[in-house]
Write a protein that holds these residues in place. Structure first.
Motif, PDB file in Angstrom:
ATOM      1  N   VAL A 271       0.854  -1.192   0.000  1.00 36.23           N
ATOM      2  CA  VAL A 271       0.000   0.000   0.000  1.00 36.23           C
ATOM      3  C   VAL A 271       0.889   1.240   0.000  1.00 36.23           C
ATOM      4  N   GLY A 272       0.670   2.159  -0.925  1.00 34.54           N
ATOM      5  CA  GLY A 272       1.434   3.412  -0.968  1.00 34.54           C
ATOM      6  C   GLY A 272       1.908   3.720  -2.373  1.00 34.54           C
ATOM      7  N   GLY A 273       2.807   2.851  -2.865  1.00 34.33           N
ATOM      8  CA  GLY A 273       3.290   3.047  -4.238  1.00 34.33           C
ATOM      9  C   GLY A 273       4.339   4.141  -4.367  1.00 34.33           C
ATOM     10  N   GLY A 274       4.981   4.537  -3.243  1.00 38.88           N
ATOM     11  CA  GLY A 274       6.084   5.503  -3.304  1.00 38.88           C
ATOM     12  C   GLY A 274       7.406   4.752  -3.349  1.00 38.88           C
ATOM     13  N   ILE A 275       8.456   5.411  -2.856  1.00 37.25           N
ATOM     14  CA  ILE A 275       9.789   4.797  -2.907  1.00 37.25           C
ATOM     15  C   ILE A 275       9.838   3.528  -2.034  1.00 37.25           C
ATOM     16  N   GLY A 276       9.148   3.551  -0.883  1.00 30.27           N
ATOM     17  CA  GLY A 276       9.158   2.396   0.024  1.00 30.27           C
ATOM     18  C   GLY A 276       8.533   1.174  -0.624  1.00 30.27           C
ATOM     19  N   SER A 277       7.388   1.358  -1.263  1.00 26.06           N
ATOM     20  CA  SER A 277       6.750   0.237  -1.964  1.00 26.06           C
ATOM     21  C   SER A 277       7.646  -0.222  -3.106  1.00 26.06           C
TER      22      SER A 277
ATOM     23  N   SER B 296      -1.991   2.210  -5.064  1.00 29.76           N
ATOM     24  CA  SER B 296      -1.424   3.558  -4.902  1.00 29.76           C
ATOM     25  C   SER B 296      -2.279   4.630  -5.554  1.00 29.76           C
ATOM     26  N   ASN B 297      -2.161   5.850  -5.021  1.00 29.69           N
ATOM     27  CA  ASN B 297      -2.862   6.977  -5.650  1.00 29.69           C
ATOM     28  C   ASN B 297      -1.941   7.794  -6.560  1.00 29.69           C
ATOM     29  N   ILE B 298      -0.726   7.295  -6.798  1.00 36.22           N
ATOM     30  CA  ILE B 298       0.173   8.034  -7.708  1.00 36.22           C
ATOM     31  C   ILE B 298       0.559   7.148  -8.898  1.00 36.22           C
ATOM     32  N   ASP B 299       1.048   7.803  -9.971  1.00 36.72           N
ATOM     33  CA  ASP B 299       1.320   7.084 -11.217  1.00 36.72           C
ATOM     34  C   ASP B 299       2.709   6.458 -11.267  1.00 36.72           C
TER      35      ASP B 299
ATOM     36  N   GLN C  50       6.890  10.069  -7.631  1.00 35.95           N
ATOM     37  CA  GLN C  50       6.045  11.248  -7.841  1.00 35.95           C
ATOM     38  C   GLN C  50       5.951  12.144  -6.599  1.00 35.95           C
ATOM     39  N   THR C  51       5.650  11.556  -5.449  1.00 35.90           N
ATOM     40  CA  THR C  51       5.512  12.353  -4.224  1.00 35.90           C
ATOM     41  C   THR C  51       6.872  12.906  -3.807  1.00 35.90           C
ATOM     42  N   TYR C  52       7.895  12.061  -3.908  1.00 38.46           N
ATOM     43  CA  TYR C  52       9.246  12.508  -3.569  1.00 38.46           C
ATOM     44  C   TYR C  52       9.656  13.677  -4.457  1.00 38.46           C
ATOM     45  N   GLN C  53       9.364  13.566  -5.740  1.00 36.58           N
ATOM     46  CA  GLN C  53       9.749  14.631  -6.681  1.00 36.58           C
ATOM     47  C   GLN C  53       9.009  15.927  -6.355  1.00 36.58           C
TER      48      GLN C  53
ATOM     49  N   ILE D  80      20.532  15.994  -4.151  1.00 35.50           N
ATOM     50  CA  ILE D  80      19.741  15.617  -2.976  1.00 35.50           C
ATOM     51  C   ILE D  80      20.676  15.417  -1.776  1.00 35.50           C
ATOM     52  N   ARG D  81      20.182  14.831  -0.682  1.00 37.47           N
ATOM     53  CA  ARG D  81      21.020  14.752   0.517  1.00 37.47           C
ATOM     54  C   ARG D  81      21.799  13.445   0.647  1.00 37.47           C
ATOM     55  N   SER D  82      21.213  12.319   0.199  1.00 39.01           N
ATOM     56  CA  SER D  82      21.867  11.038   0.506  1.00 39.01           C
ATOM     57  C   SER D  82      23.047  10.779  -0.415  1.00 39.01           C
ATOM     58  N   ASP D  83      23.822   9.746  -0.091  1.00 33.49           N
ATOM     59  CA  ASP D  83      25.143   9.634  -0.706  1.00 33.49           C
ATOM     60  C   ASP D  83      25.131   8.857  -2.019  1.00 33.49           C
TER      61      ASP D  83
ATOM     62  N   GLN E 210      -7.454   4.807  -3.884  1.00 26.57           N
ATOM     63  CA  GLN E 210      -7.192   5.269  -2.525  1.00 26.57           C
ATOM     64  C   GLN E 210      -7.484   4.104  -1.581  1.00 26.57           C
ATOM     65  N   VAL E 211      -6.479   3.676  -0.834  1.00 25.69           N
ATOM     66  CA  VAL E 211      -6.720   2.573   0.106  1.00 25.69           C
ATOM     67  C   VAL E 211      -7.443   3.112   1.331  1.00 25.69           C
ATOM     68  N   ARG E 212      -8.495   2.441   1.734  1.00 20.53           N
ATOM     69  CA  ARG E 212      -9.295   2.904   2.872  1.00 20.53           C
ATOM     70  C   ARG E 212      -8.886   2.228   4.166  1.00 20.53           C
TER      71      ARG E 212
ATOM     72  N   GLU F  25      -3.203  10.649  11.944  1.00 18.84           N
ATOM     73  CA  GLU F  25      -3.869  11.501  10.951  1.00 18.84           C
ATOM     74  C   GLU F  25      -3.999  10.804   9.610  1.00 18.84           C
ATOM     75  N   HIS F  26      -3.269   9.703   9.447  1.00 20.66           N
ATOM     76  CA  HIS F  26      -3.460   8.912   8.234  1.00 20.66           C
ATOM     77  C   HIS F  26      -4.532   7.858   8.509  1.00 20.66           C
ATOM     78  N   ARG F  27      -5.547   7.854   7.644  1.00 20.19           N
ATOM     79  CA  ARG F  27      -6.719   7.012   7.899  1.00 20.19           C
ATOM     80  C   ARG F  27      -6.376   5.526   8.028  1.00 20.19           C
TER      81      ARG F  27
ATOM     82  N   VAL G 292      14.973   4.419   8.910  1.00 16.93           N
ATOM     83  CA  VAL G 292      13.858   3.933   8.073  1.00 16.93           C
ATOM     84  C   VAL G 292      13.408   4.891   6.974  1.00 16.93           C
ATOM     85  N   ASP G 293      13.479   6.205   7.245  1.00 21.34           N
ATOM     86  CA  ASP G 293      12.935   7.130   6.249  1.00 21.34           C
ATOM     87  C   ASP G 293      14.033   7.674   5.332  1.00 21.34           C
ATOM     88  N   THR G 294      14.765   6.758   4.723  1.00 23.07           N
ATOM     89  CA  THR G 294      15.800   7.127   3.757  1.00 23.07           C
ATOM     90  C   THR G 294      15.812   6.040   2.687  1.00 23.07           C
ATOM     91  N   PHE G 295      16.417   6.339   1.543  1.00 17.28           N
ATOM     92  CA  PHE G 295      16.479   5.331   0.473  1.00 17.28           C
ATOM     93  C   PHE G 295      17.131   4.051   0.990  1.00 17.28           C
ATOM     94  N   LEU G 296      18.319   4.211   1.589  1.00 16.06           N
ATOM     95  CA  LEU G 296      19.050   3.021   2.044  1.00 16.06           C
ATOM     96  C   LEU G 296      18.271   2.311   3.156  1.00 16.06           C
TER      97      LEU G 296
HETATM   98  C1  FAD Z   1      12.134  16.892   0.754  1.00 13.98           C
HETATM   99  C2  FAD Z   1      12.642  15.515   1.059  1.00 13.98           C
HETATM  100  C3  FAD Z   1      13.918  15.142   0.659  1.00 13.98           C
HETATM  101  C4  FAD Z   1      14.388  13.862   0.942  1.00 13.98           C
HETATM  102  N1  FAD Z   1      15.637  13.547   0.524  1.00 13.98           N
HETATM  103  C5  FAD Z   1      16.125  12.315   0.758  1.00 13.98           C
HETATM  104  C6  FAD Z   1      17.433  11.973   0.298  1.00 13.98           C
HETATM  105  O1  FAD Z   1      18.151  12.788  -0.287  1.00 13.98           O
HETATM  106  N2  FAD Z   1      17.866  10.724   0.521  1.00 13.98           N
HETATM  107  C7  FAD Z   1      17.121   9.801   1.184  1.00 13.98           C
HETATM  108  O2  FAD Z   1      17.590   8.687   1.355  1.00 13.98           O
HETATM  109  N3  FAD Z   1      15.886  10.109   1.657  1.00 13.98           N
HETATM  110  C8  FAD Z   1      15.362  11.335   1.447  1.00 13.98           C
HETATM  111  N4  FAD Z   1      14.105  11.643   1.902  1.00 13.98           N
HETATM  112  C9  FAD Z   1      13.361  10.678   2.742  1.00 13.98           C
HETATM  113  C10 FAD Z   1      12.687   9.502   2.041  1.00 13.98           C
HETATM  114  O3  FAD Z   1      13.627   8.679   1.409  1.00 13.98           O
HETATM  115  C11 FAD Z   1      11.624   9.890   1.019  1.00 13.98           C
HETATM  116  O4  FAD Z   1      10.666  10.707   1.628  1.00 13.98           O
HETATM  117  C12 FAD Z   1      10.888   8.685   0.417  1.00 13.98           C
HETATM  118  O5  FAD Z   1      10.077   9.166  -0.620  1.00 13.98           O
HETATM  119  C13 FAD Z   1      10.014   7.933   1.417  1.00 13.98           C
HETATM  120  O6  FAD Z   1       9.351   6.887   0.749  1.00 13.98           O
HETATM  121  P1  FAD Z   1       7.902   6.374   1.220  1.00 13.98           P
HETATM  122  O7  FAD Z   1       7.502   5.274   0.299  1.00 13.98           O
HETATM  123  O8  FAD Z   1       7.904   6.115   2.666  1.00 13.98           O
HETATM  124  O9  FAD Z   1       6.964   7.621   0.983  1.00 13.98           O
HETATM  125  P2  FAD Z   1       6.497   8.308  -0.438  1.00 13.98           P
HETATM  126  O10 FAD Z   1       7.580   8.208  -1.450  1.00 13.98           O
HETATM  127  O11 FAD Z   1       5.981   9.623  -0.041  1.00 13.98           O
HETATM  128  O12 FAD Z   1       5.327   7.362  -0.893  1.00 13.98           O
HETATM  129  C14 FAD Z   1       4.149   7.094  -0.152  1.00 13.98           C
HETATM  130  C15 FAD Z   1       2.989   7.162  -1.118  1.00 13.98           C
HETATM  131  O13 FAD Z   1       1.822   6.577  -0.546  1.00 13.98           O
HETATM  132  C16 FAD Z   1       0.704   7.211  -1.115  1.00 13.98           C
HETATM  133  N5  FAD Z   1      -0.446   7.001  -0.241  1.00 13.98           N
HETATM  134  C17 FAD Z   1      -0.603   7.453   1.020  1.00 13.98           C
HETATM  135  N6  FAD Z   1      -1.790   7.042   1.518  1.00 13.98           N
HETATM  136  C18 FAD Z   1      -2.373   6.307   0.537  1.00 13.98           C
HETATM  137  C19 FAD Z   1      -3.623   5.627   0.461  1.00 13.98           C
HETATM  138  N7  FAD Z   1      -4.476   5.616   1.474  1.00 13.98           N
HETATM  139  N8  FAD Z   1      -3.927   4.991  -0.698  1.00 13.98           N
HETATM  140  C20 FAD Z   1      -3.064   4.991  -1.753  1.00 13.98           C
HETATM  141  N9  FAD Z   1      -1.867   5.617  -1.705  1.00 13.98           N
HETATM  142  C21 FAD Z   1      -1.526   6.266  -0.580  1.00 13.98           C
HETATM  143  C22 FAD Z   1       1.124   8.685  -1.148  1.00 13.98           C
HETATM  144  O14 FAD Z   1       0.419   9.377  -2.147  1.00 13.98           O
HETATM  145  C23 FAD Z   1       2.594   8.594  -1.474  1.00 13.98           C
HETATM  146  O15 FAD Z   1       2.817   8.816  -2.829  1.00 13.98           O
HETATM  147  C24 FAD Z   1      13.588  12.919   1.648  1.00 13.98           C
HETATM  148  C25 FAD Z   1      12.315  13.313   2.045  1.00 13.98           C
HETATM  149  C26 FAD Z   1      11.838  14.587   1.756  1.00 13.98           C
HETATM  150  C27 FAD Z   1      10.470  14.969   2.196  1.00 13.98           C
END
Ligand code: FAD
Length: 485
Positions: A17-23, A44-47, A51-54, A68-71, A140-142, A387-389, A441-445
């Protein structure tokens, strides 16, 4: 109940669930471990996964050509981390300077970090290679709920017009949740001002589009208040300084730090961080050993209050000390257009001329009232997880509970504690799990470390085969030649 509600049910063994970098990185691992696309669905709600990171990097002043910040080896598109981004950029730009930088960092040079565009291009390439879009289901996942017979139901609302029913259910043995940031968090005084005055233009958060601020400053001299002492504040300041020089502007910058760091600091002699002029300096958001050294090992053994204390010891807002930006700051201080000071803001009001007045109290009791055209809040993206449902529902109905930092408590292999269901398991990674046995946890690596733990746990449960050295090498060659997994 699901059938009774007329919700169509789809069976698939693994859902993320999510479809961002973590998924993305979790699915990348599973595909490389040998799981077919038919066994995975990405809800996921993104294509596309970046997308959200960008969006967040762009609005917080890291557009595609910026770094960006990471190495160099934090590559979410490449689980081996080799060749690194620096090697790739050196090859493409025909410039050995990138490699010299990596060799001599951080002593002779700042840490080398990749361009945002390099990261996106490579994610696109890897997504195509693993057939990411064959697994993507938009919507949108509920909620995610435990199922009586084991495993989980994940309920999704498809985009309008995309399906005949309002909801669909995915019945799976495994679920992974990486929903990113639950929401923006505004400073209370700024939130109050925005709501009371209905003014969302002059008081902005750095994580929302605020290009109009920079555009306004090009049209006439103005003053901006910047709040916060992390990397986003440093990027926003750099943009203001860059524009000032490029367009010959008269912008005045008032910078309010709640905590004003004056020098090196830390809990004891072995754990100190450089600082000065208000800032705490650190290359990455945590000390490097969090990702693979002694802090990673130590953290894995800590629970409860001891874990919370360790987070406190090494935590705190910080930013990398980059040479170019430091020079700009010095120039700003000497030229008297950059005015940093410590203070807590009581309230913000609109003055008689329509501009913004901040009422700031310093630690020594001094009161200041800087007047500005705009306020940029660079303090935070992190709202409470409830705050996230979907996360709130997990806490309420599925046995999940909070860790010492008030986020989701997960096992060392990222299974959400208390949510097991028959032979199924529910995993989570990303910022919602900060405070667990692994701080990065909240980094690419970090997301990749989590993905590997999850994939290995799934292999233990018989969902896929473990990736040994021979298969891993073969898979690396496939990656290098961009052939499908
Ligand atoms: C400005 C910024 C810069 C960063 N720079 C770095 C960096 O340089 N190096 C590094 O290692 N890390 C960096 N990070 C931290 C981290 O790596 C990124 O935020 C990364 O995108 C986190 O991945 P994620 O999958 O947890 O979240 P996201 O990539 O945000 O993906 C989560 C997705 O879930 C979707 N979603 C949420 N709820 C639902 C739902 N109910 N149904 C369907 N879809 C849903 C959202 O739309 C979102 O797109 C940075 C973070 C930020 C904010």
């Amino acid at each position: 109940m699901v059938a009774g509600a007329g919700i169509p049910v789809y069976d698939v063994p693994f859902v993320t669930v999510g479809g961002g970098i973590g998924s993305f990185v979790t699915v990348d691992y599973l595909r490389i471990y040998g799981v077919p696309t038919s066994h995975i669905r990405i809800l996921s709600n993104i294509d596309h996964p970046w997308q959200t990171y960008q969006f967040l990097t762009r609005v917080s002043q890291i557009p595609i050509p910026e770094r960006i910040r990471s190495d160099s080896s934090s590559r979410p598109d490449n689980l081996w981390g080799w060749p690194s981004y620096a090697l790739e950029e050196a090859w493409k730009d025909k410039n050995l300077g990138h490699l010299w930088n990596v060799l001599t960092e951080p002593l002779l040079n700042d840490y080398w970090t990749p361009r945002a565009g390099t990261v996106f291009q490579n994610l696109d390439r890897e997504a195509k290679r693993i057939r990411y879009w064959d697994m993507l289901v938009k919507g949108q996942v509920r909620m995610v709920r435990r199922r009586v017979g084991g495993g989980y139901f994940t309920i999704l609302t498809p985009p309008e017009g995309a399906a005949t029913t309002k909801r669909v259910a995915f019945r799976s043995r495994f679920v992974h949740i990486a929903v990113g940031y639950p929401g923006l968090r505004f400073l209370p005084d700024l939130q109050e001002f925005r709501e009371k005055m209905g003014d969302y233009q002059h008081v902005v958060n750095a994580y929302e589009p605020h290009e109009h601020v920079y555009e306004f400053l090009k049209t006439r001299p103005g003053t901006v208040v910047v709040r916060g002492g992390g990397i986003v504040a440093s990027r926003v300041l750099q943009r203001l300084f860059d524009d000032r020089r490029k367009f010959n502007l008269q912008t005045q910058i008032v910078h309010i730090f709640r905590t004003f760091v004056t020098g090196s600091h830390g809990p004891h002699i072995w754990m100190r961080r450089k600082g000065g002029d208000g800032w705490a300096y650190q290359g990455f958001n945590y000390p490097k050993s969090v990702w693979g050294g002694q802090l990673k090992a130590e953290m894995r053994r800590l629970d409860g209050a001891a874990r919370a204390q360790k987070y406190k010891d090494m935590g705190g807002t910080n930013t990398p000390k980059r040479r170019h930006w430091q020079a700009q700051m010095r120039e700003g201080r000497n030229g008297s257009f950059y005015h940093p000071f410590q203070g807590t803001v009581d309230r913000v009001e609109r003055g008689q001329d329509g501009r913004l007045v901040s009422y700031v109290r310093s630690k020594d009791g001094t009161l200041r009232q800087p007047v500005s055209d705009y306020i940029i809040d660079c303090t935070g993206l992190e709202a409470d997880i409830a705050e996230h449902r979907v996360l709130a529902d997990l806490l309420q109905n599925s046995g999940a509970y909070r860790n010492p930092l008030n986020r989701l408590e997960v096992e060392r292999h990222f299974e959400v504690k208390g949510t097991a269901s028959g032979d199924g398991a529910l995993y989570a990674s990303g910022t919602a799990t900060l405070g667990g046995y692994f701080p990065g946890v909240d980094t690419f690596l970090g997301l990749q470390v989590a993905a590997q733990e999850i994939a290995d746990d799934l292999a233990r449960r018989g969902f896929c085969k473990k990736l040994g050295p021979v298969r891993s090498t073969a898979q690396w060659f496939k990656w290098a030649f961009n052939s499908q997994v």
